[in-house]
Design a protein around this motif. Structure first.
Motif, PDB file in Angstrom:
ATOM      1  N   LEU A  63       0.853  -1.188   0.000  1.00 29.79           N
ATOM      2  CA  LEU A  63       0.000   0.000   0.000  1.00 29.79           C
ATOM      3  C   LEU A  63       0.886   1.234   0.000  1.00 29.79           C
ATOM      4  CD1 LEU A  63      -2.982   1.078   0.512  1.00 29.79           C
ATOM      5  CD2 LEU A  63      -2.376   1.073   2.939  1.00 29.79           C
ATOM      6  N   ILE A  64       0.555   2.221  -0.869  1.00 31.58           N
ATOM      7  CA  ILE A  64       1.324   3.470  -0.894  1.00 31.58           C
ATOM      8  C   ILE A  64       0.541   4.544  -0.160  1.00 31.58           C
ATOM      9  CG2 ILE A  64       2.345   5.241  -2.371  1.00 31.58           C
ATOM     10  CD1 ILE A  64       3.653   2.539  -2.701  1.00 31.58           C
ATOM     11  N   LEU A  65       1.172   5.098   0.846  1.00 40.02           N
ATOM     12  CA  LEU A  65       0.552   6.180   1.620  1.00 40.02           C
ATOM     13  C   LEU A  65       1.228   7.492   1.286  1.00 40.02           C
ATOM     14  CD1 LEU A  65       0.160   5.212   5.387  1.00 40.02           C
ATOM     15  CD2 LEU A  65      -1.537   5.136   3.568  1.00 40.02           C
ATOM     16  N   GLU A  66       0.412   8.521   1.070  1.00 35.51           N
ATOM     17  CA  GLU A  66       0.990   9.864   0.923  1.00 35.51           C
ATOM     18  C   GLU A  66       0.967  10.511   2.306  1.00 35.51           C
ATOM     19  OE1 GLU A  66       0.285  12.921  -2.518  1.00 35.51           O
ATOM     20  OE2 GLU A  66      -1.156  13.270  -0.907  1.00 35.51           O
ATOM     21  N   THR A  67       2.145  10.769   2.834  1.00 33.75           N
ATOM     22  CA  THR A  67       2.233  11.336   4.183  1.00 33.75           C
ATOM     23  C   THR A  67       2.856  12.726   4.094  1.00 33.75           C
ATOM     24  OG1 THR A  67       4.486  10.639   4.674  1.00 33.75           O
ATOM     25  CG2 THR A  67       2.760   8.994   5.013  1.00 33.75           C
ATOM     26  N   ASN A  68       2.930  13.424   5.216  1.00 34.00           N
ATOM     27  CA  ASN A  68       3.570  14.746   5.241  1.00 34.00           C
ATOM     28  C   ASN A  68       5.032  14.658   4.846  1.00 34.00           C
ATOM     29  OD1 ASN A  68       1.256  15.964   6.008  1.00 34.00           O
ATOM     30  ND2 ASN A  68       1.702  15.894   8.212  1.00 34.00           N
TER      31      ASN A  68
ATOM     32  N   LEU B  58       5.898   9.866   0.036  1.00 31.49           N
ATOM     33  CA  LEU B  58       5.232   8.575  -0.175  1.00 31.49           C
ATOM     34  C   LEU B  58       5.925   7.485   0.639  1.00 31.49           C
ATOM     35  CD1 LEU B  58       4.625   8.640  -4.054  1.00 31.49           C
ATOM     36  CD2 LEU B  58       3.024   9.228  -2.225  1.00 31.49           C
ATOM     37  N   VAL B  59       5.120   6.646   1.275  1.00 30.33           N
ATOM     38  CA  VAL B  59       5.658   5.552   2.088  1.00 30.33           C
ATOM     39  C   VAL B  59       5.001   4.251   1.636  1.00 30.33           C
ATOM     40  CG1 VAL B  59       5.817   4.629   4.451  1.00 30.33           C
ATOM     41  CG2 VAL B  59       5.977   7.096   4.063  1.00 30.33           C
ATOM     42  N   GLU B  60       5.820   3.202   1.453  1.00 30.75           N
ATOM     43  CA  GLU B  60       5.279   1.882   1.066  1.00 30.75           C
ATOM     44  C   GLU B  60       5.047   1.053   2.313  1.00 30.75           C
ATOM     45  OE1 GLU B  60       7.842  -0.141  -1.699  1.00 30.75           O
ATOM     46  OE2 GLU B  60       7.803   1.541  -3.097  1.00 30.75           O
TER      47      GLU B  60
END
Ligand code: BTN
Length: 264
Positions: A240-245, A248-250
């Motif tokens: 899952l790819i998260l857009e964080t502050n 992008l984090v996998e």
């Protein structure tokens, strides 16, 4: 006095399976077992090469969930099914198998008329009229050498007081009646069809049925602090790819303790 629910009828499952073109007909039906996944793993030692076999039971005494949780399977009230499949039968990356199993099980629930969705990676959720999501089923995929043991649990006929949490539901509680035999046969057949999917086929199916993509989620991770972001994408690896502050984090399903929609 509480009525005892009927036991599974093995002949009925096989007759439902024979209405499909399924080749996966090696099925053991038990009244009681500690865990269908544990039994399937034990039986792998005697399995003939490249064989597929399934085990289902009316009741599990030590049903297991993901992340060392328990899974409740009261007698005759749900589906507890494990299917052992050689990994080479899948056309996807091994790490994506849990997501494909989610697609297969979710298709079966939708064909019964359920408003079901997949919470990443593979929780089977019902979208209630209020918009709230409640868990109706879960999937535990375990890899052993050249095999995966795919465990699927579905709350078919559990009462409110049999549910593990307020965030769970069952098919009967949302007015969906089905024969457990027909649902088991449908899941086996759907799993068989899903093994052939490649990423350009399964990724769009996953997105269409995801309750996670496009929402803000908080992921509690095993080794690191929890992380909040918008769920942007799923890769062919199943990550899952998260857009964080911080960009992008996998997230791999192995890291996840919890994925929770974040309240506004
Ligand atoms: C989860 O949501 O945490 C996964 C639940 C998986 C439950 C199923 S029931 C059949 C199989 N046998 C088990 O012991 N667990 C899986």
């Amino acid at each position: 006095m509480k009525r005892r629910r009927p036991a599974l009828d093995p002949a009925l499952i096989l007759s439902e399976l024979s209405k499909t073109s399924s080749k996966w007909l090696d099925l053991t039906v038990l009244e009681q077992v500690e865990s269908t996944n544990d039994l399937a793993i034990a039986q792998l030692a005697n399995a003939s090469q490249d064989s597929v076999f399934a085990i289902t039971a009316d009741e599990q005494l030590k049903g297991r969930g993901r992340l060392q949780r328990q899974w409740q399977s009261p007698f005759g009230a749900g589906i507890a099914l494990s299917v052992a499949i050689p990994t080479k039968f899948f056309n996807c990356e091994i790490s994506a198998i849990p997501l494909l199993v989610g697609i297969a099980a979710n298709n079966c629930l939708k064909s019964l008329g359920a408003t079901s969705k997949l919470k990443w990676p593979n929780d089977l959720m019902i979208e209630m009229k209020s918009g709230e999501l409640k868990k109706v089923g879960g999937i535990l995929v375990q890899r052993l050498d050249d095999y995966v043991v795919i465990g699927i649990g579905i709350n078919v006929d559990l009462n409110e007081d049999e549910l593990p949490t307020d965030n769970a539901t069952s098919l009967s509680l949302i007015d969906i009646r089905t024969s457990r035999e027909a649902l088991i046969a449908a899941i086996i057949y759907e799993l068989e069809n899903t093994t052939g999917l490649v990423s350009r086929e399964w990724l769009p199916m996953y997105f269409q049925n995801s309750s996670t993509i496009g929402t803000q989620v908080t992921v509690a991770r095993r080794a690191e602090s929890s992380i909040t972001g918008i769920a942007m994408n799923v890769l062919e690896s199943g990550e899952l790819i998260l857009e964080t502050n911080d960009g992008l984090v996998e997230i791999s399903s192995g890291d996840v303790i919890q994925v929770r929609p974040t309240l506004p």
